[in-house]
Design a protein around this motif. Structure first.
Motif, PDB file in Angstrom:
ATOM      1  N   PHE A 130       0.573  -1.180  -0.080  1.00  0.00           N
ATOM      2  CA  PHE A 130       0.060   0.031  -0.018  1.00  0.00           C
ATOM      3  C   PHE A 130       1.025   1.390  -0.080  1.00  0.00           C
ATOM      4  CE2 PHE A 130      -2.519   3.130   2.376  1.00  0.00           C
ATOM      5  CZ  PHE A 130      -3.300   3.410   1.595  1.00  0.00           C
ATOM      6  N   TRP A 131       1.835   1.413   0.898  1.00  0.00           N
ATOM      7  CA  TRP A 131       2.533   2.563   1.013  1.00  0.00           C
ATOM      8  C   TRP A 131       3.485   2.879  -0.225  1.00  0.00           C
ATOM      9  CZ3 TRP A 131       0.506   5.541   3.997  1.00  0.00           C
ATOM     10  CH2 TRP A 131       0.028   5.409   5.294  1.00  0.00           C
ATOM     11  N   GLU A 132       3.953   1.582  -0.816  1.00  0.00           N
ATOM     12  CA  GLU A 132       4.732   1.727  -2.111  1.00  0.00           C
ATOM     13  C   GLU A 132       3.880   2.421  -3.039  1.00  0.00           C
ATOM     14  OE1 GLU A 132       6.778  -0.665   0.846  1.00  0.00           O
ATOM     15  OE2 GLU A 132       4.809  -0.891  -0.027  1.00  0.00           O
ATOM     16  N   GLN A 133       2.687   2.082  -3.078  1.00  0.00           N
ATOM     17  CA  GLN A 133       1.719   2.465  -4.316  1.00  0.00           C
ATOM     18  C   GLN A 133       1.611   3.984  -3.824  1.00  0.00           C
ATOM     19  OE1 GLN A 133      -1.878   0.347  -4.638  1.00  0.00           O
ATOM     20  NE2 GLN A 133      -0.921  -1.412  -3.705  1.00  0.00           N
ATOM     21  N   LEU A 134       1.218   4.288  -2.764  1.00  0.00           N
ATOM     22  CA  LEU A 134       1.022   5.728  -2.791  1.00  0.00           C
ATOM     23  C   LEU A 134       2.148   6.833  -2.749  1.00  0.00           C
ATOM     24  CD1 LEU A 134      -0.977   5.536   0.795  1.00  0.00           C
ATOM     25  CD2 LEU A 134      -2.015   5.963  -1.672  1.00  0.00           C
ATOM     26  N   GLU A 135       3.482   6.243  -2.456  1.00  0.00           N
ATOM     27  CA  GLU A 135       4.672   6.864  -2.614  1.00  0.00           C
ATOM     28  C   GLU A 135       4.986   7.133  -4.141  1.00  0.00           C
ATOM     29  OE1 GLU A 135       7.547   4.418  -0.377  1.00  0.00           O
ATOM     30  OE2 GLU A 135       7.681   6.044   1.124  1.00  0.00           O
ATOM     31  N   THR A 136       4.738   6.009  -4.920  1.00  0.00           N
ATOM     32  CA  THR A 136       5.126   6.236  -6.317  1.00  0.00           C
ATOM     33  C   THR A 136       4.100   7.201  -7.057  1.00  0.00           C
ATOM     34  OG1 THR A 136       5.560   3.796  -6.247  1.00  0.00           O
ATOM     35  CG2 THR A 136       5.015   4.621  -8.375  1.00  0.00           C
ATOM     36  N   ALA A 137       2.822   7.187  -6.539  1.00  0.00           N
ATOM     37  CA  ALA A 137       1.829   7.951  -7.013  1.00  0.00           C
ATOM     38  C   ALA A 137       1.908   9.408  -6.709  1.00  0.00           C
ATOM     39  CB  ALA A 137       0.191   7.435  -6.724  1.00  0.00           C
ATOM     40  N   ARG A 138       2.499   9.559  -5.528  1.00  0.00           N
ATOM     41  CA  ARG A 138       2.629  11.004  -5.065  1.00  0.00           C
ATOM     42  C   ARG A 138       3.982  11.500  -5.653  1.00  0.00           C
ATOM     43  NH1 ARG A 138       3.963   9.982   0.177  1.00  0.00           N
ATOM     44  NH2 ARG A 138       1.621   9.906   0.570  1.00  0.00           N
ATOM     45  N   HIS A 139       4.970  10.635  -5.951  1.00  0.00           N
ATOM     46  CA  HIS A 139       6.074  11.246  -6.832  1.00  0.00           C
ATOM     47  C   HIS A 139       5.760  11.450  -8.036  1.00  0.00           C
ATOM     48  CE1 HIS A 139       9.881  11.305  -8.613  1.00  0.00           C
ATOM     49  NE2 HIS A 139       9.781  10.493  -9.525  1.00  0.00           N
ATOM     50  N   ILE A 140       4.765  10.848  -8.937  1.00  0.00           N
ATOM     51  CA  ILE A 140       4.480  11.089 -10.190  1.00  0.00           C
ATOM     52  C   ILE A 140       3.823  12.519 -10.304  1.00  0.00           C
ATOM     53  CG2 ILE A 140       3.216  10.404 -11.962  1.00  0.00           C
ATOM     54  CD1 ILE A 140       3.645   7.500 -11.409  1.00  0.00           C
ATOM     55  N   VAL A 141       2.946  12.476  -9.529  1.00  0.00           N
ATOM     56  CA  VAL A 141       1.905  13.895  -9.266  1.00  0.00           C
ATOM     57  C   VAL A 141       2.951  14.962  -8.960  1.00  0.00           C
ATOM     58  CG1 VAL A 141       0.336  14.849  -7.861  1.00  0.00           C
ATOM     59  CG2 VAL A 141      -0.225  12.717  -8.507  1.00  0.00           C
ATOM     60  N   GLU A 142       3.901  14.733  -7.990  1.00  0.00           N
ATOM     61  CA  GLU A 142       4.907  16.019  -7.747  1.00  0.00           C
ATOM     62  C   GLU A 142       5.897  16.262  -8.684  1.00  0.00           C
ATOM     63  OE1 GLU A 142       6.069  15.031  -3.782  1.00  0.00           O
ATOM     64  OE2 GLU A 142       4.319  15.397  -2.897  1.00  0.00           O
ATOM     65  N   SER A 143       6.407  15.300  -9.386  1.00  0.00           N
ATOM     66  CA  SER A 143       7.656  15.534 -10.327  1.00  0.00           C
ATOM     67  C   SER A 143       7.312  15.435 -11.513  1.00  0.00           C
ATOM     68  CB  SER A 143       8.775  14.250 -10.105  1.00  0.00           C
ATOM     69  OG  SER A 143       9.166  14.668  -8.376  1.00  0.00           O
ATOM     70  N   HIS A 144       6.106  14.537 -12.010  1.00  0.00           N
ATOM     71  CA  HIS A 144       5.811  14.525 -13.469  1.00  0.00           C
ATOM     72  C   HIS A 144       4.375  14.922 -13.758  1.00  0.00           C
ATOM     73  CE1 HIS A 144       9.576  12.301 -13.738  1.00  0.00           C
ATOM     74  NE2 HIS A 144       9.052  11.318 -12.781  1.00  0.00           N
ATOM     75  N   PRO A 145       3.748  16.061 -13.177  1.00  0.00           N
ATOM     76  CA  PRO A 145       2.370  16.359 -13.336  1.00  0.00           C
ATOM     77  C   PRO A 145       2.053  16.262 -14.833  1.00  0.00           C
ATOM     78  CG  PRO A 145       3.768  18.447 -12.799  1.00  0.00           C
ATOM     79  CD  PRO A 145       4.684  16.960 -13.053  1.00  0.00           C
ATOM     80  N   GLY A 146       2.705  16.465 -15.887  1.00  0.00           N
ATOM     81  CA  GLY A 146       2.210  16.478 -17.173  1.00  0.00           C
ATOM     82  C   GLY A 146       1.851  14.930 -17.653  1.00  0.00           C
ATOM     83  N   GLU A 147       2.357  14.023 -16.758  1.00  0.00           N
ATOM     84  CA  GLU A 147       2.129  12.613 -17.324  1.00  0.00           C
ATOM     85  C   GLU A 147       1.058  11.933 -16.622  1.00  0.00           C
ATOM     86  OE1 GLU A 147       3.899  11.245 -19.508  1.00  0.00           O
ATOM     87  OE2 GLU A 147       5.617  12.805 -19.741  1.00  0.00           O
ATOM     88  N   VAL A 148       0.215  12.713 -15.613  1.00  0.00           N
ATOM     89  CA  VAL A 148      -0.746  12.089 -15.080  1.00  0.00           C
ATOM     90  C   VAL A 148      -1.966  12.130 -15.900  1.00  0.00           C
ATOM     91  CG1 VAL A 148      -2.359  12.684 -13.188  1.00  0.00           C
ATOM     92  CG2 VAL A 148       0.013  13.270 -12.833  1.00  0.00           C
TER      93      VAL A 148
END
Length: 102
Positions: A40-58
């Motif tokens: 669970f936490w690994e999923q959340l960390e990965t999603a949070r990183h994408i949103v913060e560091s790659h917002p154009g890829e969401v």
């Protein structure tokens, strides 16, 4: 859910393989995938990183009957917007049956 077969993990998009942080998050997720305690936490960390560091890829809002997207869309606060983006980002690295649970 426990004991039910889960679809295969999708192949993450190229941008995730060109980002060292994404690669590390994917490796952590893969190591915990079969752990009885879950990932669970690994999923959340990965999603949070994408949103913060790659917002154009969401990915955009799910238009294929997702039960959560309309609820997130109705809420107007910043926290809901972040959680909604994380919900959509999970499609990039999780099977749809699991990605859309949160």
């Amino acid at each position: 859910m426990i004991g039910e077969p889960v679809e295969e993990l999708p192949l993450p998009p190229p941008f995730m393989w060109s980002c060292i942080a994404c690669e590390l998050f994917l490796l952590r997720l893969a190591r915990k995938w079969d752990d009885p305690a879950g990932c669970f936490w690994e999923q959340l960390e990965t999603a949070r990183h994408i949103v913060e560091s790659h917002p154009g890829e969401v990915p955009p809002q799910h238009l294929d009957g997702c039960e959560l997207c309309p609820e997130y869309a109705r809420r107007g606060d910043d926290h809901a917007a972040d959680v909604w983006a994380q919900h959509r980002a999970r499609d990039l690295f999780m099977p749809p049956s699991l990605a859309r649970l949160l």
